[in-house]
Design an enzyme around this catalytic site. Structure first.
Site, PDB file in Angstrom:
ATOM      1  N   SER A   1       7.642   0.333   5.012  1.00 30.33           N
ATOM      2  CA  SER A   1       8.294   0.608   3.069  1.00 30.33           C
ATOM      3  C   SER A   1       8.592  -1.135   3.299  1.00 30.33           C
ATOM      4  CB  SER A   1       9.051   1.519   3.801  1.00 30.33           C
ATOM      5  OG  SER A   1      10.208   1.810   2.804  1.00 30.33           O
TER       6      SER A   1
ATOM      7  N   LYS B   1       9.229   3.975  11.729  1.00 30.03           N
ATOM      8  CA  LYS B   1       8.694   3.666  10.103  1.00 30.03           C
ATOM      9  C   LYS B   1       9.464   1.929  10.187  1.00 30.03           C
ATOM     10  CE  LYS B   1      14.517   3.445   9.586  1.00 30.03           C
ATOM     11  NZ  LYS B   1      15.002   4.786   8.443  1.00 30.03           N
TER      12      LYS B   1
ATOM     13  N   SER C   1      12.767  -2.742 -10.060  1.00 33.37           N
ATOM     14  CA  SER C   1      13.321  -2.612 -11.406  1.00 33.37           C
ATOM     15  C   SER C   1      15.123  -3.444 -11.164  1.00 33.37           C
ATOM     16  CB  SER C   1      13.835  -1.190 -11.496  1.00 33.37           C
ATOM     17  OG  SER C   1      15.062  -0.635 -10.549  1.00 33.37           O
TER      18      SER C   1
ATOM     19  N   HIS D   1       8.599   1.779 -13.248  1.00 30.83           N
ATOM     20  CA  HIS D   1       8.364   1.462 -14.168  1.00 30.83           C
ATOM     21  C   HIS D   1       7.937   0.702 -14.381  1.00 30.83           C
ATOM     22  CE1 HIS D   1      13.156   1.745 -12.724  1.00 30.83           C
ATOM     23  NE2 HIS D   1      12.710   1.839 -11.676  1.00 30.83           N
TER      24      HIS D   1
ATOM     25  N   LYS E   1      11.011   7.886 -18.029  1.00 33.73           N
ATOM     26  CA  LYS E   1      11.099   6.191 -18.191  1.00 33.73           C
ATOM     27  C   LYS E   1      10.435   6.010 -19.568  1.00 33.73           C
ATOM     28  CE  LYS E   1      12.976   4.383 -14.274  1.00 33.73           C
ATOM     29  NZ  LYS E   1      13.428   5.630 -13.523  1.00 33.73           N
TER      30      LYS E   1
ATOM     31  N   THR F   1      11.296  24.706  -5.415  1.00 29.80           N
ATOM     32  CA  THR F   1      12.642  24.592  -6.791  1.00 29.80           C
ATOM     33  C   THR F   1      11.522  24.917  -8.178  1.00 29.80           C
ATOM     34  OG1 THR F   1      13.438  22.642  -7.835  1.00 29.80           O
ATOM     35  CG2 THR F   1      10.960  22.037  -7.882  1.00 29.80           C
ATOM     36  N   THR F   2      12.255  25.249  -9.165  1.00 33.76           N
ATOM     37  CA  THR F   2      12.060  25.503 -10.909  1.00 33.76           C
ATOM     38  C   THR F   2      11.291  24.339 -10.968  1.00 33.76           C
ATOM     39  OG1 THR F   2      13.782  26.895 -11.050  1.00 33.76           O
ATOM     40  CG2 THR F   2      12.815  26.636 -13.386  1.00 33.76           C
TER      41      THR F   2
ATOM     42  N   THR G   1      23.142  -0.424  -5.526  1.00 34.75           N
ATOM     43  CA  THR G   1      22.061  -0.672  -5.678  1.00 34.75           C
ATOM     44  C   THR G   1      21.448  -2.375  -5.239  1.00 34.75           C
ATOM     45  OG1 THR G   1      22.533   0.833  -7.397  1.00 34.75           O
ATOM     46  CG2 THR G   1      21.069   0.198  -8.043  1.00 34.75           C
TER      47      THR G   1
END
Length: 413
Positions: free
Chosen positions: A141, A160, A193, A221, A252, A281-282, A369
């Site tokens: 990653s 990982k 981003s 993005h 986006k 999930t719905t 972030t």
């Protein structure tokens, strides 16, 4: 109800820590106004309002306001009602979902696609599920991958390895050290981003082939904004056929909501059959699906190509204007225009003053972030941000940089 432990203080202390570090988030109460993007109406805490220009929207091309997208959604609402009515397996698959998955598969030149309720869920659910399907999987990653990818890798519980951002030599070093007979997957993004840099996709695919690894590319993005038909950076670079799994968002450039993966039919079917984040999930509302179908259709054609050209020009123009004003822009080869501040308190102060005094909205970007000491303002000019808007922004930024005593030296790339 009384508790022996002071739970309330624990929650208050947690928020207090964020406040003390200057990174407490305050949401701007905005009202989007049809046909006026990027203008919106901001409601202050005291209930008064003022018109503002939004400079940080992820509705990169303004497709959330496109008349054909809105008409498609209204038609679907009148035809089907509001919701899907259940999970995909239990009555929640409509012809809109089927058509949208076909359109997304076509966009990326893949056999199939699978819808999720968001790009975050698509990453988390898919990556964690791949670890279950492929026993002994090693995931490599990129260090700057999005939180949703990090979560997916963590939830998978597999081996990982984190490779330094866009560092091919380090990636190869880690691949060489892994067991030759172990299944491997390289997970990375195309456009990152926060800095606006782009991954060397072709070279990563070369390493994947050399070491018998699958590739997983997050194009959230980039979809809609790069490539002849909006298929992303992989399409632009002519390497989409070399990427095993492409993940994207519908919230986006396409201007609506949702996420997806596109891949070989066997991969998609396996994820569809195994991923709890998909199964339980719905389903997306058919109204949303109808809007995305219309948006993709537009962006695949001539209008989309014109929007992409205009979008890139607008981003380059704003970068140049910031640099000419001596503002510390972070070097970017994409449509992302980050301006470095380097302190959470100053970042929020500049953001607050832009909004209150100048009617210009850009959200501060703070830790977690971005790393501490790299706090910034992240601008995303759209094709609809005109020269007068850019002039107003640059003049306001120039004045506030002096008022807030923020450094003007060029930022490191």
């Amino acid at each position: 109800m009384a508790y022996g432990m002071d739970y309330k203080s624990a929650f208050r202390d947690a928020v207090g820590q964020v406040r003390d570090e200057g990174r407490y988030r305050v949401f701007a109460d905005l009202k989007r106004i049809r046909g006026e993007f990027p203008r919106a109406r901001w409601r202050r805490p005291d209930g008064t309002e003022r018109d503002v220009v939004v400079w940080c929207s992820n509705d990169y091309l303004g497709m959330g306001q496109h008349p054909k997208v809105l008409d498609a959604m209204k038609d679907a609402l009148d035809e089907t009602g509001a919701g899907a009515g259940g999970t995909r397996n239990i009555s929640g698959t409509t012809r809109y979902h089927v058509e949208l998955e076909r359109s997304l598969a076509d966009l990326h030149g893949k056999d199939a696609a699978l819808l999720f309720t968001s790009g975050y869920v698509a990453n988390s659910a898919t990556l964690s599920t791949l670890a279950k399907i492929l026993p002994g999987l090693h995931i490599f990653s990129d260090a700057n991958n999005h939180a949703s990818m990090i979560e997916g890798v963590r939830f998978g519980g597999c081996e990982k390895r984190i490779w330094r951002h866009n560092d091919l030599a380090h990636l190869e070093e880690l691949l060489q050290a892994a067991p030759k007979d172990a299944p491997k997957l390289i997970a990375f993004e195309s456009v990152y981003s926060m800095d606006g840099d782009i991954a060397p996709i072709a070279e990563i695919c070369d390493l994947a082939k050399k070491y018998d690894a699958l590739t997983y590319l997050d194009e959230v993005h980039a979809v809609g904004m790069y490539g002849a038909r909006g298929g992303g950076v992989a399409e632009r670079d002519g390497v989409a056929d070399r990427v095993d799994i492409i993940e994207g968002t519908l919230g986006k450039a396409f201007g609506v909501m949702g996420g997806y993966i596109a891949a070989d039919a066997d991969i998609v079917d396996a994820v569809r059959s195994w991923a709890p984040g998909f199964i339980f999930t719905t389903s997306l509302s058919p109204v949303l699906a109808a809007g995305v179908i219309a948006s993709i259709g537009i962006l695949k054609g001539d209008e989309g190509r014109e929007l992409r050209v205009r979008h890139q020009e607008r981003a380059e123009t704003l970068k140049r204007m910031f640099k000419d004003a001596g503002l510390p822009t972070i070097e970017s080869v994409s449509h992302i225009v980050p301006v470095l501040v380097g302190d959470p308190v100053h970042t929020k102060l500049v953001s607050d003053l832009l909004l209150e005094d100048h009617g210009l909205y850009v959200q501060p970007i703070n830790y977690p972030t971005v790393p501490r000491g790299t706090e910034r303002l992240r601008f995303t000019p759209s094709p609809l941000h005109d020269d007068p808007m850019m002039g107003d922004l640059v003049r306001a930024m120039d004045a506030l940089w002096s008022k807030c005593n923020v450094a003007r030296q060029p930022a490191a790339a």
